[in-house]
Scaffold this motif. Structure first.
Motif, PDB file in Angstrom:
ATOM      1  N   ASP A  12       6.927   7.766  18.909  1.00 27.51           N
ATOM      2  CA  ASP A  12       7.698   7.652  20.170  1.00 27.51           C
ATOM      3  C   ASP A  12       9.161   7.733  20.053  1.00 27.51           C
ATOM      4  N   ASP A  13       9.730   7.210  18.754  1.00 25.06           N
ATOM      5  CA  ASP A  13      11.182   7.099  18.864  1.00 25.06           C
ATOM      6  C   ASP A  13      11.630   8.018  17.694  1.00 25.06           C
ATOM      7  N   ARG A  14      11.071   9.185  17.167  1.00 26.03           N
ATOM      8  CA  ARG A  14      11.299   9.949  16.100  1.00 26.03           C
ATOM      9  C   ARG A  14      10.376  11.152  15.995  1.00 26.03           C
ATOM     10  N   VAL A  15      11.209  12.329  15.595  1.00 22.24           N
ATOM     11  CA  VAL A  15      10.338  13.330  14.804  1.00 22.24           C
ATOM     12  C   VAL A  15      10.830  13.359  13.404  1.00 22.24           C
ATOM     13  N   THR A  16       9.850  13.605  12.626  1.00 26.71           N
ATOM     14  CA  THR A  16       9.989  13.977  11.233  1.00 26.71           C
ATOM     15  C   THR A  16       9.555  15.145  10.880  1.00 26.71           C
ATOM     16  N   ILE A  17      10.428  16.064  10.345  1.00 23.67           N
ATOM     17  CA  ILE A  17      10.202  17.332   9.817  1.00 23.67           C
ATOM     18  C   ILE A  17       9.834  17.216   8.536  1.00 23.67           C
ATOM     19  N   THR A  57      18.477  30.569  12.258  1.00 25.94           N
ATOM     20  CA  THR A  57      17.264  30.397  12.978  1.00 25.94           C
ATOM     21  C   THR A  57      16.433  29.292  12.792  1.00 25.94           C
ATOM     22  N   LEU A  58      16.206  28.830  11.688  1.00 22.24           N
ATOM     23  CA  LEU A  58      15.377  27.696  11.204  1.00 22.24           C
ATOM     24  C   LEU A  58      15.811  26.590  11.984  1.00 22.24           C
ATOM     25  N   ARG A  59      17.400  26.076  11.871  1.00 17.07           N
ATOM     26  CA  ARG A  59      17.961  25.051  12.286  1.00 17.07           C
ATOM     27  C   ARG A  59      17.795  25.136  13.635  1.00 17.07           C
ATOM     28  N   SER A  60      17.742  26.423  14.485  1.00 19.72           N
ATOM     29  CA  SER A  60      17.717  26.307  15.983  1.00 19.72           C
ATOM     30  C   SER A  60      16.233  25.832  16.423  1.00 19.72           C
ATOM     31  N   VAL A  61      15.203  26.276  15.730  1.00 19.59           N
ATOM     32  CA  VAL A  61      13.765  25.806  15.842  1.00 19.59           C
ATOM     33  C   VAL A  61      13.661  24.360  15.797  1.00 19.59           C
ATOM     34  N   ILE A  62      14.162  23.795  14.727  1.00 21.65           N
ATOM     35  CA  ILE A  62      14.158  22.405  14.494  1.00 21.65           C
ATOM     36  C   ILE A  62      15.027  21.679  15.579  1.00 21.65           C
ATOM     37  N   ASP A  63      16.047  22.094  15.703  1.00 21.95           N
ATOM     38  CA  ASP A  63      16.859  21.333  17.016  1.00 21.95           C
ATOM     39  C   ASP A  63      16.170  21.325  18.088  1.00 21.95           C
ATOM     40  N   GLY A  64      15.536  22.439  18.538  1.00 17.72           N
ATOM     41  CA  GLY A  64      14.607  22.366  19.812  1.00 17.72           C
ATOM     42  C   GLY A  64      13.600  21.489  19.928  1.00 17.72           C
ATOM     43  N   LEU A  65      13.199  20.877  18.522  1.00 17.58           N
ATOM     44  CA  LEU A  65      11.990  19.913  18.601  1.00 17.58           C
ATOM     45  C   LEU A  65      12.582  18.559  19.147  1.00 17.58           C
ATOM     46  N   GLN A  66      13.903  18.575  19.099  1.00 16.11           N
ATOM     47  CA  GLN A  66      14.771  17.233  19.501  1.00 16.11           C
ATOM     48  C   GLN A  66      14.362  17.025  20.831  1.00 16.11           C
ATOM     49  N   PRO A  71      15.217  11.807  18.189  1.00 14.06           N
ATOM     50  CA  PRO A  71      15.835  11.659  16.882  1.00 14.06           C
ATOM     51  C   PRO A  71      15.113  12.577  15.857  1.00 14.06           C
ATOM     52  N   LEU A  72      15.853  13.395  15.173  1.00 13.15           N
ATOM     53  CA  LEU A  72      15.140  14.137  13.967  1.00 13.15           C
ATOM     54  C   LEU A  72      15.401  13.436  12.907  1.00 13.15           C
ATOM     55  N   LEU A  73      14.419  13.637  11.757  1.00  9.51           N
ATOM     56  CA  LEU A  73      14.741  13.158  10.641  1.00  9.51           C
ATOM     57  C   LEU A  73      14.083  14.205   9.527  1.00  9.51           C
ATOM     58  N   LEU A  74      14.825  14.741   8.686  1.00  8.65           N
ATOM     59  CA  LEU A  74      14.476  16.039   7.845  1.00  8.65           C
ATOM     60  C   LEU A  74      13.758  15.316   6.372  1.00  8.65           C
ATOM     61  N   HIS A  75      12.609  15.836   5.950  1.00  7.75           N
ATOM     62  CA  HIS A  75      12.338  15.310   4.757  1.00  7.75           C
ATOM     63  C   HIS A  75      13.346  16.052   3.578  1.00  7.75           C
ATOM     64  N   PRO A  76      13.585  15.214   2.665  1.00  8.30           N
ATOM     65  CA  PRO A  76      14.761  15.820   1.539  1.00  8.30           C
ATOM     66  C   PRO A  76      14.137  17.185   0.941  1.00  8.30           C
ATOM     67  N   ASP A  77      13.005  17.357   0.855  1.00  9.20           N
ATOM     68  CA  ASP A  77      12.819  18.721   0.271  1.00  9.20           C
ATOM     69  C   ASP A  77      12.795  19.923   1.324  1.00  9.20           C
ATOM     70  N   VAL A  78      12.841  19.479   2.805  1.00 10.72           N
ATOM     71  CA  VAL A  78      13.066  20.537   3.680  1.00 10.72           C
ATOM     72  C   VAL A  78      14.709  20.623   3.678  1.00 10.72           C
ATOM     73  N   LEU A  79      15.283  19.708   3.592  1.00 11.01           N
ATOM     74  CA  LEU A  79      16.854  19.943   3.591  1.00 11.01           C
ATOM     75  C   LEU A  79      17.036  20.754   2.268  1.00 11.01           C
ATOM     76  N   LYS A  80      16.338  20.483   1.121  1.00  7.96           N
ATOM     77  CA  LYS A  80      16.673  21.320  -0.179  1.00  7.96           C
ATOM     78  C   LYS A  80      16.503  22.922   0.320  1.00  7.96           C
ATOM     79  N   LYS A  81      15.269  23.178   0.627  1.00  8.94           N
ATOM     80  CA  LYS A  81      14.700  24.389   0.938  1.00  8.94           C
ATOM     81  C   LYS A  81      15.687  25.221   1.938  1.00  8.94           C
ATOM     82  N   LEU A  82      16.248  24.540   3.085  1.00  4.91           N
ATOM     83  CA  LEU A  82      17.153  25.039   3.895  1.00  4.91           C
ATOM     84  C   LEU A  82      18.289  25.619   3.459  1.00  4.91           C
ATOM     85  N   GLU A  83      18.741  24.912   2.121  1.00  2.00           N
ATOM     86  CA  GLU A  83      19.966  25.358   1.496  1.00  2.00           C
ATOM     87  C   GLU A  83      19.810  26.703   0.735  1.00  2.00           C
ATOM     88  N   THR A  84      18.529  27.078   0.491  1.00  2.00           N
ATOM     89  CA  THR A  84      18.209  28.381  -0.203  1.00  2.00           C
ATOM     90  C   THR A  84      17.899  29.680   0.798  1.00  2.00           C
TER      91      THR A  84
END
Lengths: 98, 330
Positions: free
Chosen positions: A82-87, A35-44, A14-27
């Motif tokens: 084991d149970d999570r990836v935090t970006i 592209t960035l979302r697909s890289v991050i999704d790949g880490l799942q 499961p992926l958990l994105l830091h709030p600052d990562v979410l904010k930055k993605l919006e810009t």
């Protein structure tokens, strides 16, 4: 130390994105956002893809992944448990490490 | 852009990135030593270093030789005065950085991490050296005290053990202050030169950097990234304890890239919002054996179906239905 396998693992993290990562993605521009979302999704499916390096200095499970196949080159910093990836952070890299 | 011994020509995009980076770096650490403050900072470090040597030495010696003891106290008072008169925020900033580098870690973890990475100059390495130095100084004080008590003789090895660690630490500290001063001065110089060249109105926006200037830009980027990581790390524990992590089912991952960008973006934004609030207004529970929740993304004309696992703080997005609510909704 975890090794970059390049292979797809069977387990899903499961992926958990830091709030600052979410904010930055919006810009980001539309193309880069996708592209960035697909890289991050790949880490799942594979949190240790080719090029990922364990960052032991930050602690167990921390990793850095530098992707030079996307423009601009981008560094991802995240934690694998084991149970999570935090970006935690990502940033473009235009120059060699100084 | 790659590193080279020859001048490096920056493309327009790289030039813009470099200017953006240098502008951020120039103001990134307002407390950093700049301009005339360097002289004050060096004297302040010198004063603190001498104070840390002369005070414990004076305390040990005064019991056996009051003239030397008082002389050391006078030196300690003088050095404290020097440190106070030339005080800058550098020692406070340095102390804060050292403390921040330890937050959330046990000292054994710090030691093993430093060893694993063979870090020679990091803040955490400095802490370990500092602790070792303090132990050596304490050992020197005990040795000096015993020597004076037993034979009334000054054990010069003990004196060296007392003096050396604080002297080495404060010399190193002053050196790092000077290096940092030099770095920020270089950042300003390179930034001014690039801005002047851009402002000159030349049609050719390509700019050549000397290897030294290029090194400044590279270091600025590395520092910027490391600072960003350190800042984000401060709130990782809160993020992890409060957020729900999200798994996208394989069919969802396959579907997302096929959507037009606006739909894709709206759906992603809605899923991201579930991280902090898995039951936002409008979400409804579907009646099924394994309760699923459905949330309409009106602007995208789609519905997201997901399972919430409160115990493990996880969400599994199982389906995205286009054209409104899924058929299974109650």
């Amino acid at each position: 130390m975890p090794q970059a396998s390049g292979a797809t693992a069977e387990k899903s993290y499961p992926l958990l994105l830091h709030p600052d990562v979410l904010k930055k993605l919006e810009t980001e521009t539309a193309n880069r956002y996708q592209t960035l979302r697909s890289v991050i999704d790949g880490l799942q499916f594979n949190p240790w893809p080719q090029g990922a390096e364990a960052d032991e200095y930050s602690g167990p499970g921390f990793a850095r992944l530098e992707r030079d196949d996307i423009q601009p080159r981008t560094l991802f910093f995240y934690r694998v448990e084991d149970d999570r990836v935090t970006i935690i952070y990502y940033e473009e890299r235009n120059f060699p490490r100084g | 852009v790659k590193q080279s011994d020859n001048p490096v020509t920056l493309s327009e995009e790289d030039l813009e990135a470099a200017l953006r980076l240098l502008a951020v770096e120039d103001v990134a650490e307002p407390d950093a030593v700049r301009g005339r403050d360097l002289v004050y900072s060096l004297f302040s470090s010198l004063g603190i270093g001498i104070f840390l040597v002369t005070l414990p030495l004076g305390l040990a010696v005064v019991w056996f030789n009051w003239i030397w003891g008082v002389a050391l106290f006078v030196a300690a008072a003088g050095s404290l005065l020097l440190a106070s008169l030339t005080a800058t925020r550098a020692p406070e900033r340095r102390t804060r950085r050292l403390r921040d580098s330890l937050v959330g870690s046990e000292i054994e973890e710090v030691a093993s991490a430093v060893w694993a990475k063979r870090e020679a100059t990091s803040d955490r390495t400095l802490i370990l050296i500092l602790m070792g130095g303090a132990a050596v100084t304490i050992y020197g004080l005990i040795r000096l005290g015993f020597g004076l008590a037993e034979s009334d003789q000054v054990d010069w090895l003990a004196v060296i053990l007392i003096i050396l660690p604080p002297l080495a630490f404060w010399t190193f500290f002053a050196w790092t202050e000077y290096r940092e001063f030099q770095y920020f001065a270089n950042v300003s110089t390179v930034r001014n030169r690039l801005e002047t060249q851009v402002a000159s109105g030349s049609n050719d926006r390509e700019v050549a950097l000397t290897p030294a200037e290029f090194e400044v830009v590279s270091r600025a980027e590395t520092q910027h990234i490391e600072r960003g990581i350190a800042e984000a790390m401060k709130s990782v524990a809160v993020t992890e304890s409060q957020g729900y992590s999200v798994i996208l089912a394989a069919n969802v991952i396959e579907l997302l890239p096929t959507l037009d960008f606006d739909t894709f973006y709206q759906i992603r934004q809605t899923i991201d919002g579930l991280q902090l609030d898995p039951r936002p207004e409008g979400a409804r529970v579907l009646s099924s054996e394994a309760p699923e929740t459905e949330l309409l993304v009106e602007q995208a004309g789609a519905a997201i179906t997901y399972r919430i696992d409160d115990e493990n703080r996880q969400i599994v997005v199982v389906k995205i239905t286009r054209n409104g609510w899924s058929d299974a909704s109650s």
